[in-house]
Enzyme design. Structure first.
Site, short mmCIF file in Angstrom:
data_model
loop_
_atom_site.label_atom_id
_atom_site.label_comp_id
_atom_site.label_asym_id
_atom_site.label_seq_id
_atom_site.Cartn_x
_atom_site.Cartn_y
_atom_site.Cartn_z
N ARG A 92 0.75 -1.28 -0.14
CA ARG A 92 -0.03 0.00 -0.02
C ARG A 92 0.80 1.22 -0.04
O ARG A 92 0.32 2.31 0.03
CB ARG A 92 -0.95 -0.07 1.12
N ARG A 139 -1.33 -2.55 12.49
CA ARG A 139 -1.17 -1.69 11.10
C ARG A 139 -0.56 -0.38 11.64
O ARG A 139 0.17 -0.05 10.66
CB ARG A 139 -2.44 -1.39 10.51
N HIS A 168 -8.07 -2.74 12.38
CA HIS A 168 -8.10 -1.16 12.07
C HIS A 168 -9.02 -0.72 13.46
O HIS A 168 -10.19 -1.42 13.50
CB HIS A 168 -8.51 -0.78 11.02
N CYS A 262 -14.23 2.58 5.79
CA CYS A 262 -12.94 2.71 5.11
C CYS A 262 -12.82 3.16 3.65
O CYS A 262 -11.77 3.54 3.44
CB CYS A 262 -12.40 1.11 4.88
N1 ARG Z 1 -7.48 -4.18 1.89
C1 ARG Z 1 -7.28 -2.80 2.88
C2 ARG Z 1 -6.18 -3.36 3.90
O1 ARG Z 1 -5.96 -4.36 4.28
C3 ARG Z 1 -8.53 -2.66 3.61
C4 ARG Z 1 -8.46 -1.49 4.39
C5 ARG Z 1 -9.55 -1.25 5.36
N2 ARG Z 1 -9.71 0.01 5.89
C6 ARG Z 1 -9.97 0.46 7.02
N3 ARG Z 1 -9.96 1.63 7.36
N4 ARG Z 1 -10.38 -0.34 7.94
O2 ARG Z 1 -5.31 -2.33 4.18
#
Ligand code: ARG
Length: 280
Positions: A92, A139, A168, A262
């Protein structure tokens, strides 16, 4: 009193969306995303956000960045300041230059977190009253919180996230107004649970299975809630509190581990936040 924010959002169309890597337990490369359906679901979300009275600003989609649609992770917005994310996963990290370019072009100041900390933006940092509640572990690093607090001038209350499926903060916590929030303490450690308990006078506590349906990943616009799912028990309480509920189908984005919150980044956080005395 309604939330002082949540009436202007950044969103990014899913033109290049897909599940092409696996960085959370929901993502499986062998599951196919229906790209037309994803576009329809996203457009519907834009439409209902507009109908609820909020403004939507658009970030252009980019080839090779399938998760750019999840704008909540772009960074932390606080007044005219944008603090870009430092993504944990290399997959990302390519998003950040596009996020920064958008904010610079639209008049925000940009200040960076230290290079050695991970922090995934509003996905892990949500305002409640005069403070930010911020998650860490899967994260974001715990030590990113001190940097977020000093850059934004807003105190941060840290909450450890314990369930990898609820990776998250915005999958476990959803501010509703200045007294209430959806809370999923099953996804927090004991100390984090205590922190939220002290902060939120009237929590609506979600069961684990409700949190795993992404119930907390809702968009709140004044008294309208756009929810990926709403169990009757939760709906009854929200309606008693005066909220109108609209369930929005987002099956294709759930395949990537994301819901309505999200897919949105609130752009109007912080100006009033800083003016309020801190609640203790
Ligand atoms: N596929 C994305 C990731 O894993 C999903 C992000 C979800 N975002 C959130 N704000 N919960 O990073």
């Amino acid at each position: 009193m309604s939330l002082s924010w949540g009436r202007r959002y950044l969103m990014c169309p899913p033109s290049f969306f897909g599940v092409v890597y696996e960085i959370n337990p929901w993502m499986h490369r062998e599951v196919t995303v229906d790209v037309d359906l994803a576009m329809e679901q996203w457009q519907h979300l834009v439409d209902v956000i507009g109908a609820a009275g909020a403004q939507v600003d658009l970030l252009e989609s980019e080839p090779g960045l399938p998760d750019l649609v999840f704008t909540a992770n772009a960074g932390v917005v606080s007044g005219d300041l944008f603090v870009p994310a430092r993504f944990r996963h290399a997959e990302r990290r390519g998003e950040t230059p596009f996020d920064v370019a958008w904010f610079v072009a639209h008049g925000w100041r940009v200040e960076e977190l230290p290079a050695e900390v991970d922090h995934e933006g509003a996905g892990d940092t949500l305002p409640f009253g005069a403070v930010f509640v911020s998650g860490y572990r899967w994260r974001s690093d715990a030590r990113s919180h001190a940097a977020v607090a000093s850059l934004t001038g807003t105190p941060v209350r840290s909450v450890e996230l314990t369930d990898p499926r609820l990776y998250h903060l915005d999958l476990t916590f959803c501010p509703l107004d200045d007294r209430r929030a959806l809370c999923a303490p099953d996804a927090w450690d004991d100390y984090g649970t205590k922190v939220v308990k002290e902060l939120v006078p009237e929590p609506l506590v979600l069961e684990l299975d409700e949190a795993l349906s992404f119930v907390a990943n809702s968009v709140v616009i004044d008294r309208t809630m756009l929810m990926p799912a709403c169990p009757p028990r939760v709906g009854r309480q929200l309606e008693a509190w005066g909220f109108d509920i609209e369930v929005v189908a987002l099956s294709e984005f759930m395949k990537a581990g994301g819901g309505p919150r999200c897919l949105t980044l609130a752009l109007d956080v912080g100006s009033r936040l800083l003016d309020q005395p801190e609640q203790q």
